[in-house]
Write an enzyme that holds these catalytic residues in place. Structure first.
Site, PDB file in Angstrom:
ATOM      1  CD  GLU A 183      -8.553   2.876  -2.925  1.00 55.31           C
ATOM      2  OE1 GLU A 183      -8.937   1.776  -3.294  1.00 55.31           O
ATOM      3  OE2 GLU A 183      -7.955   2.840  -1.630  1.00 55.31           O
ATOM      4  NE  ARG A 191      -3.649   7.413  -3.205  1.00 56.41           N
ATOM      5  CZ  ARG A 191      -4.808   7.957  -3.648  1.00 56.41           C
ATOM      6  NH1 ARG A 191      -4.602   8.870  -4.350  1.00 56.41           N
ATOM      7  NH2 ARG A 191      -5.861   7.294  -3.741  1.00 56.41           N
ATOM      8  NE  ARG A 202      -3.428   2.390   2.493  1.00 56.76           N
ATOM      9  CZ  ARG A 202      -3.978   3.103   3.496  1.00 56.76           C
ATOM     10  NH1 ARG A 202      -4.150   2.476   4.683  1.00 56.76           N
ATOM     11  NH2 ARG A 202      -4.766   4.006   3.252  1.00 56.76           N
ATOM     12  CG  HIS A 203      -0.626   4.967  -1.451  1.00 56.52           C
ATOM     13  ND1 HIS A 203      -0.676   6.005  -0.254  1.00 56.52           N
ATOM     14  CD2 HIS A 203      -1.900   4.544  -1.585  1.00 56.52           C
ATOM     15  CE1 HIS A 203      -2.121   6.328   0.025  1.00 56.52           C
ATOM     16  NE2 HIS A 203      -2.824   5.376  -0.798  1.00 56.52           N
ATOM     17  N   GLY A 204       2.568   4.866   0.477  1.00 53.89           N
ATOM     18  CA  GLY A 204       3.006   5.684   1.617  1.00 53.89           C
ATOM     19  C   GLY A 204       1.904   6.646   2.057  1.00 53.89           C
ATOM     20  CE  LYS A 205      -1.357   9.583   8.084  1.00 51.93           C
ATOM     21  NZ  LYS A 205      -1.235   9.428   9.574  1.00 51.93           N
ATOM     22  CB  THR A 206      -1.210  11.035   0.599  1.00 50.78           C
ATOM     23  OG1 THR A 206      -2.275  10.647   1.172  1.00 50.78           O
ATOM     24  CG2 THR A 206      -0.808   9.742  -0.229  1.00 50.78           C
ATOM     25  CB  ILE A 246      -5.657  13.078   0.677  1.00 56.38           C
ATOM     26  CG1 ILE A 246      -5.792  14.283  -0.264  1.00 56.38           C
ATOM     27  CG2 ILE A 246      -7.123  12.486   0.962  1.00 56.38           C
ATOM     28  CD1 ILE A 246      -6.346  13.834  -1.764  1.00 56.38           C
ATOM     29  CG  ASN A 247      -3.732   8.426   3.209  1.00 55.81           C
ATOM     30  OD1 ASN A 247      -2.699   8.231   2.646  1.00 55.81           O
ATOM     31  ND2 ASN A 247      -5.073   8.066   3.148  1.00 55.81           N
TER      32      ASN A 247
END
Length: 204
Positions: free
Chosen positions: A85, A59, A8-12, A14-15
């Site tokens: 996504e 991302r 899963r991609h790294g924290k962004t 928006i997250n």
């Protein structure tokens, strides 16, 4: 068996802002997301990948490039639209707190009963479609690369739905185990006959 390394991609941004981070929005990784992905990259640097696939969203691409930059054998990164996504329609980019207040029943089904989620009501993608498009990618790679190591970088909802489906979990229950963390690794040995998970949602 094909060995898949699902990330899963790294924290962004928006997250971090508590907003829905679906298929029609994007934002850069925050420093913590980059750092966590670099730790994973160190863990994976000795893995000789034969193929690397990523969602088209930046991302995910950024996360994949960080990992491949440390790899002893970095294949060309291939962008796969079907790894995008889940499209969250009217919710995409919106504050989760606000959606919780405005759509309590819809959000309950989205989070707890995917089989009852009315995607059309918010102009979103239905779970069965998400599962169908992502599963198709994995089954095709399994067929054409039966002995390879494959990096797959995608997103929280997609990976949750895809991996639980491959595990044999029915649609109504795919969200019960939760979503894997940002910058997490799940390793799956997969063939047409069976799926064997070595690691699930490991962080570094």
């Amino acid at each position: 068996m094909t060995q898949f390394y699902f990330v899963r991609h790294g924290k962004t941004e928006i997250n971090a802002e508590g907003r829905f981070n679906g298929g029609t929005v994007d934002s850069p990784l925050i420093p913590a997301g980059v750092a966590a992905t670099k730790r994973m990259a160190q863990h994976l640097k000795s893995v000789s990948f034969d193929m690397a696939l990523t969602s088209p969203q930046m991302r995910a691409q950024t996360t994949a490039k960080i990992i491949l930059a440390e790899s002893i054998n970095a294949p060309i990164l291939t962008i796969i639209e079907e790894l995008r996504e889940m499209h969250l329609g009217d919710w995409d980019g919106k504050k989760i707190d606000q959606i919780t207040a405005d759509f309590p029943e819809e959000l309950k089904n989205y989070r707890m009963r995917p089989d009852l989620f009315d995607a059309e009501k918010i102009h979103a993608e239905a779970y069965p479609n998400l599962i169908a498009r992502s599963t198709k990618v994995i089954e095709e790679v399994t067929r054409t690369h039966p002995n390879d190591k494959v990096l797959v970088v995608s997103h929280g909802i997609l990976l949750m739905a895809l991996l639980n489906t491959l595990k044999g979990v029915p649609l109504a229950k795919i969200r019960e185990s939760g979503i894997v963390d940002n910058s997490s690794l799940t390793i799956l040995n997969h063939s047409k006959e069976k799926s064997v998970f070595e690691t699930w949602g490991q962080t570094f």
